[in-house]
Write a protein that holds these residues in place. Structure first.
Motif: not given
Length: 251
Positions: A106, A115, A132, A137, A157, A159
């Motif tokens: 994303l 999200l 992300t 985000a 997830w 980052r």
């Protein structure tokens, strides 16, 4: 006019507060998640098998409403949790080395509802994980967890600081990076090929940034009717993940 009272979305030391049955039950079931406090109605708590060391407070609906943002649908349960441990991109890519599951990337998608919905679709279609940026985000929150309906606890997830560099690393791991954009000449089905797929989506309205497009192998569009200008990014993600799953099923 009276001001609406502030309702917190974080608890002690900035810990996220999660609410709603799916989000709270998934957090309790996640061995990687530390739940610090739990509030609930008697009816909601009686349905749970809780560890004896967990601090539990019985509360009525009005009290629970004061623990979360206004109008948040807590369904009788609120939990204060520690954020999940960070996952490194290399670690995630290594996990998926032996399978063909798609990766979702994303580009500055900042709406927590979007999200969360994308996390839910990623869980539904067994995506490898979500990538992300760290600064563009939303953080872990009750809103994300509620929209994800438990998937915040199950979908890795990652980052990253630099999305372009992350896309380079994703390519090095053997992924075919397809960016979704309305101005592409080919459809997603035409662009996917048979390689491991990384689906790259941009923010609603702005779309993919130029530098992000430059770090994709192909640009593609969804074949939607001219009656609709575009789709919400979470809807686009769900359709793209379905297309990837359908491709895998027919391989």
């Amino acid at each position: 006019m009276a001001r609406r009272p502030h309702r917190p979305s974080t608890g002690t030391a900035g810990r996220p507060r999660l609410w709603g049955r799916h989000a709270v039950i998934a957090a309790l079931a996640n061995p990687e998640r530390t739940v610090r406090k739990l509030w609930g109605t008697r009816e909601a708590l009686q349905a749970l098998n809780l560890p004896p060391v967990l601090p539990v407070t019985y509360a009525d609906v009005a009290d629970l409403g004061r623990l979360v943002p206004a109008d948040a649908p807590h369904q009788g349960l609120v939990a204060e949790v520690e954020p999940l441990e960070d996952i490194w991109l290399g670690e995630l890519l290594e996990r998926g080395r032996e399978d063909g599951r798609p990766l979702v990337v994303l580009d500055q998608v900042t709406d927590p509802h979007n999200l969360g919905a994308i996390l839910r679709s990623a869980a539904a279609f067994d995506a490898l994980g979500l990538v992300t940026q760290d600064r563009h985000a939303p953080p872990e929150s009750g809103t994300v967890a509620r929209a994800a309906s438990g998937a915040l606890e199950t979908v890795p997830w990652v980052r990253v600081v630099n999305l372009a560099r992350a896309l380079e690393e994703i390519a090095e791991a053997g992924f075919w990076r397809v960016g979704l954009t309305g101005h592409a000449s080919q459809t997603l089905a035409q662009a996917m090929g048979r390689q491991r797929l990384a689906i790259v989506l941009g923010a609603e309205g702005e779309g993919l940034r130029q530098n992000t497009e430059a770090h994709c192998d192909e640009l593609a569009r969804l074949p939607i009717s001219a009656k609709v200008e575009s789709l919400n990014v979470s809807n686009a993600a769900a359709i793209a993940l379905y297309a990837a799953a359908s491709r895998a099923a027919t391989a």
